[in-house]
Design a protein around this motif. Structure first.
Motif, PDB file in Angstrom:
ATOM      1  N   THR A  69      32.729  30.964  31.260  1.00 16.04           N
ATOM      2  CA  THR A  69      33.742  31.182  32.278  1.00 16.04           C
ATOM      3  C   THR A  69      33.129  31.127  33.668  1.00 16.04           C
ATOM      4  O   THR A  69      31.912  31.141  33.836  1.00 16.04           O
ATOM      5  N   VAL A  70      34.009  31.056  34.671  1.00 16.88           N
ATOM      6  CA  VAL A  70      33.619  31.266  36.057  1.00 16.88           C
ATOM      7  C   VAL A  70      34.489  32.390  36.580  1.00 16.88           C
ATOM      8  O   VAL A  70      35.675  32.482  36.244  1.00 16.88           O
ATOM      9  N   GLN A  71      33.916  33.280  37.382  1.00 10.90           N
ATOM     10  CA  GLN A  71      34.561  34.536  37.732  1.00 10.90           C
ATOM     11  C   GLN A  71      34.335  34.834  39.199  1.00 10.90           C
ATOM     12  O   GLN A  71      33.329  34.450  39.784  1.00 10.90           O
ATOM     13  N   ALA A  72      35.285  35.554  39.799  1.00  7.09           N
ATOM     14  CA  ALA A  72      35.136  36.027  41.173  1.00  7.09           C
ATOM     15  C   ALA A  72      35.381  37.527  41.213  1.00  7.09           C
ATOM     16  O   ALA A  72      36.278  38.035  40.541  1.00  7.09           O
ATOM     17  N   ASN A  73      34.578  38.235  42.004  1.00  6.88           N
ATOM     18  CA  ASN A  73      34.686  39.679  42.156  1.00  6.88           C
ATOM     19  C   ASN A  73      34.987  39.998  43.614  1.00  6.88           C
ATOM     20  O   ASN A  73      34.286  39.518  44.514  1.00  6.88           O
ATOM     21  N   LEU A  74      36.019  40.818  43.838  1.00  9.48           N
ATOM     22  CA  LEU A  74      36.440  41.127  45.203  1.00  9.48           C
ATOM     23  C   LEU A  74      36.659  42.623  45.379  1.00  9.48           C
ATOM     24  O   LEU A  74      37.019  43.330  44.438  1.00  9.48           O
ATOM     25  N   ASP A  75      36.471  43.085  46.616  1.00  9.40           N
ATOM     26  CA  ASP A  75      36.574  44.498  46.947  1.00  9.40           C
ATOM     27  C   ASP A  75      38.009  44.902  47.278  1.00  9.40           C
ATOM     28  O   ASP A  75      38.886  44.058  47.482  1.00  9.40           O
ATOM     29  N   TYR A  76      38.203  46.220  47.367  1.00  4.35           N
ATOM     30  CA  TYR A  76      39.480  46.768  47.812  1.00  4.35           C
ATOM     31  C   TYR A  76      39.207  47.872  48.831  1.00  4.35           C
ATOM     32  O   TYR A  76      38.132  48.469  48.861  1.00  4.35           O
ATOM     33  N   GLY A  77      40.212  48.112  49.685  1.00  4.04           N
ATOM     34  CA  GLY A  77      40.041  49.094  50.749  1.00  4.04           C
ATOM     35  C   GLY A  77      40.320  50.512  50.299  1.00  4.04           C
ATOM     36  O   GLY A  77      39.617  51.453  50.670  1.00  4.04           O
ATOM     37  N   ASP A  78      41.387  50.676  49.531  1.00  5.79           N
ATOM     38  CA  ASP A  78      41.779  51.987  49.025  1.00  5.79           C
ATOM     39  C   ASP A  78      42.646  51.761  47.797  1.00  5.79           C
ATOM     40  O   ASP A  78      42.797  50.619  47.334  1.00  5.79           O
ATOM     41  N   GLU A  79      43.214  52.843  47.278  1.00  4.50           N
ATOM     42  CA  GLU A  79      43.978  52.709  46.040  1.00  4.50           C
ATOM     43  C   GLU A  79      45.188  51.803  46.205  1.00  4.50           C
ATOM     44  O   GLU A  79      45.459  50.955  45.337  1.00  4.50           O
ATOM     45  N   ALA A  80      45.920  51.926  47.296  1.00  2.00           N
ATOM     46  CA  ALA A  80      47.101  51.089  47.510  1.00  2.00           C
ATOM     47  C   ALA A  80      46.708  49.616  47.602  1.00  2.00           C
ATOM     48  O   ALA A  80      47.402  48.743  47.071  1.00  2.00           O
ATOM     49  N   ASP A  81      45.619  49.339  48.276  1.00  2.00           N
ATOM     50  CA  ASP A  81      45.138  47.967  48.388  1.00  2.00           C
ATOM     51  C   ASP A  81      44.720  47.440  47.024  1.00  2.00           C
ATOM     52  O   ASP A  81      45.015  46.291  46.661  1.00  2.00           O
ATOM     53  N   MET A  82      44.048  48.276  46.235  1.00  7.02           N
ATOM     54  CA  MET A  82      43.672  47.871  44.882  1.00  7.02           C
ATOM     55  C   MET A  82      44.894  47.511  44.059  1.00  7.02           C
ATOM     56  O   MET A  82      44.919  46.492  43.354  1.00  7.02           O
ATOM     57  N   VAL A  83      45.928  48.341  44.135  1.00  6.20           N
ATOM     58  CA  VAL A  83      47.132  48.119  43.336  1.00  6.20           C
ATOM     59  C   VAL A  83      47.770  46.777  43.689  1.00  6.20           C
ATOM     60  O   VAL A  83      48.127  45.990  42.797  1.00  6.20           O
ATOM     61  N   LEU A  84      47.918  46.493  44.972  1.00  5.68           N
ATOM     62  CA  LEU A  84      48.547  45.233  45.378  1.00  5.68           C
ATOM     63  C   LEU A  84      47.694  44.044  44.945  1.00  5.68           C
ATOM     64  O   LEU A  84      48.212  43.033  44.447  1.00  5.68           O
ATOM     65  N   LYS A  85      46.393  44.143  45.099  1.00  8.81           N
ATOM     66  CA  LYS A  85      45.506  43.051  44.692  1.00  8.81           C
ATOM     67  C   LYS A  85      45.494  42.880  43.181  1.00  8.81           C
ATOM     68  O   LYS A  85      45.491  41.747  42.671  1.00  8.81           O
ATOM     69  N   PHE A  86      45.492  43.993  42.451  1.00  7.88           N
ATOM     70  CA  PHE A  86      45.482  43.924  40.988  1.00  7.88           C
ATOM     71  C   PHE A  86      46.761  43.251  40.494  1.00  7.88           C
ATOM     72  O   PHE A  86      46.718  42.321  39.673  1.00  7.88           O
ATOM     73  N   ARG A  87      47.910  43.710  40.972  1.00 13.47           N
ATOM     74  CA  ARG A  87      49.180  43.142  40.513  1.00 13.47           C
ATOM     75  C   ARG A  87      49.271  41.658  40.845  1.00 13.47           C
ATOM     76  O   ARG A  87      49.683  40.841  40.007  1.00 13.47           O
TER      77      ARG A  87
END
Length: 456
Positions: free
Chosen positions: A176-194
């Motif tokens: 596979t090829v994969q990308a890893n990205l950061d999040y600012g806080d929990e709300a930012d994580m949720v939006l990025k995850f979804r």
């Protein structure tokens, strides 16, 4: 007997959640990590090399040390290389993985990837080996695939057949090829995850590059993606709960707690330090009731290790991992992190991407996942052709990269890394479709042509 871990024990849900909270970062500290795997093969026979021997995987690792890589050993075997925040590691069947350092721009990632591939080619040519980027090993059976001497893989190989039919294929025959990205806080994580989870099947389709199994077309454009549909239902899939109200760090922690364990790592234990805890319950571990370590409580390292044994299409650790794309040639290795950085690291583009897919149902998500593996960009979802959705996604990503405005040499932004993906989406033909055209046409079924034309 294994040494007892001396780290502070983990006791509560708040402790588990704090692991994810520690990943919160201000925007100026966001980085991008890129990972890719590739198959080694003997130039004369096309067979996958064993670990041992003068032209094996161990010899490849030793040869790379000349470029400043530092070896890492397990049970006396070199199993990884480390340098400047990056690592070269081995997947179970000898797949070679570069896990890149966290970097600021796609230009940096492409430079790192290119340097690594040049180093690999230098050593491989001396050993009469080649490397190729495909999502699934196109020729060799499980039985013909060598196994690497890593302790955790011994445990996984014994457990996988108990929970799915294709788990050993995942371990031994996929890349596979994969990308890893950061999040600012929990709300930012949720939006990025979804957003990234909903769009993961679009990435699977754009990067589909594994149409062959054991010397013939498989019926799938991404045989790799299909493998994940019958590997282990406890730890794979589209995670419908991510789209439910109230999703956050704690909900993901509860999901992870419900996934059976593979192992506990303790210095001094046999099997490379890995104690077999396969099928056991991390919740029991929190109570000091883990059968293999009675009376002992887990540490944060144990929790971090357990999280690495979850394999959903998007995975949460102290960052988000986008896991749904087949390996491919050099250019597409840069395209995947470019795609996700464009979508997730520019706020207007992130919001536009979520608006694009927020109306999709869980049935849509799961249908599209299966469709991407079998037919790529063909077909329809939510009333529109998949290729049209892909074009919309790429346009949003392109605008996000423009807005990031990360320039190389003061002149060139990151949008050029998406060029091949635009060509794929506009044509509606995935890389796998192109491989099948050649296989049935100019190659006349000759797999040596595949290895000659697609190798790095």
């Amino acid at each position: 007997m294994a040494e007892t871990s001396k780290a502070e024990p983990v006791r509560t849900m708040a402790d588990l959640v704090s692991y994810f909270e520690s990943g919160n970062k201000p925007r100026e500290k966001w980085r991008i990590g890129a990972e890719h795997e590739k198959f080694a093969f003997h130039l004369d026979t096309l067979r996958r090399p064993a670990y041992e021997g003068p032209d094996g995987i161990e010899a490849m690792l030793v040869g790379l040390e000349r470029f400043g890589w530092k070896p890492y050993y397990e049970n006396g075997n070199i199993i990884a290389l480390l340098k400047n925040g990056a690592s070269v590691t081995l997947e179970p069947g000898g797949q070679f993985e570069l896990s890149g350092a966290p970097l600021e721009t796609i230009h940096d990632i492409c430079n790192e990837t290119g340097q690594h591939l040049e180093e690999v080619k230098t050593v491989a040519s001396e050993l009469k080996l080649g490397f190729i980027g495909l999502g699934f090993s196109p020729l060799w059976t499980r039985e013909e695939t060598p196994v690497m001497p890593k302790g955790r893989y011994n445990i996984m190989r014994a457990y996988m057949p108990k929970v799915g039919k294709l788990g050993l294929d995942m371990m031994l025959r996929t890349c596979t090829v994969q990308a890893n990205l950061d999040y600012g806080d929990e709300a930012d994580m949720v939006l990025k995850f979804r957003t990234s989870l909903a769009l993961q099947p679009i990435a699977t389709a754009l990067f589909a590059n594994s149409p062959f199994i054991e010397g013939k077309p498989s019926g799938f454009l991404s045989a790799r993606a299909n493998v994940w549909t019958d590997t282990d239902p406890d730890r794979t899939g589209m995670l419908d709960f991510v789209f439910e109200d109230g999703f956050g760090f704690e909900r993901y922690a509860k999901y992870a707690l419900g996934v059976p364990m593979y192992f506990v790592k303790r210095e001094g234990a046999a099997n490379g330090g890995y104690i077999d805890a396969s099928g056991q319950d991390f919740k029991a571990f929190l109570k000091g009731e883990l059968p293999v370590l009675p009376g002992e409580l887990p540490t944060m390292d144990d929790w971090a290790d357990h999280l690495t044994t979850l394999f959903p299409e998007v995975r949460l650790k102290k960052y988000l991992e986008m896991r749904g794309a087949d390996a491919g040639p050099w250019g597409r290795l840069c395209a995947l992190p470019a795609l996700w950085a464009g979508l997730l690291y520019d706020q207007p583009s992130l919001e536009a991407a979520w608006e694009l897919v927020r109306g999709w149902s869980n049935d849509d998500h799961n249908t599209l996942r299966g469709m991407a593996a079998r037919t790529g960009l063909k077909g329809e979802i939510a009333g529109r052709p998949v290729k049209n959705w892909a074009m919309d996604v790429l346009e949003i990503a392109k605008q996000g990269l423009k807005n990031r405005n990360r320039l190389s040499g003061g002149l060139i932004d990151e949008t050029g890394y998406l060029a091949e993906l635009f060509e794929i989406a506009e044509s509606g033909l995935t890389p796998a479709d192109r491989l099948l055209e050649k296989f049935n046409g100019v190659w006349q079924g000759d797999f040596r042509k595949l290895y000659e034309e697609e190798a790095y």
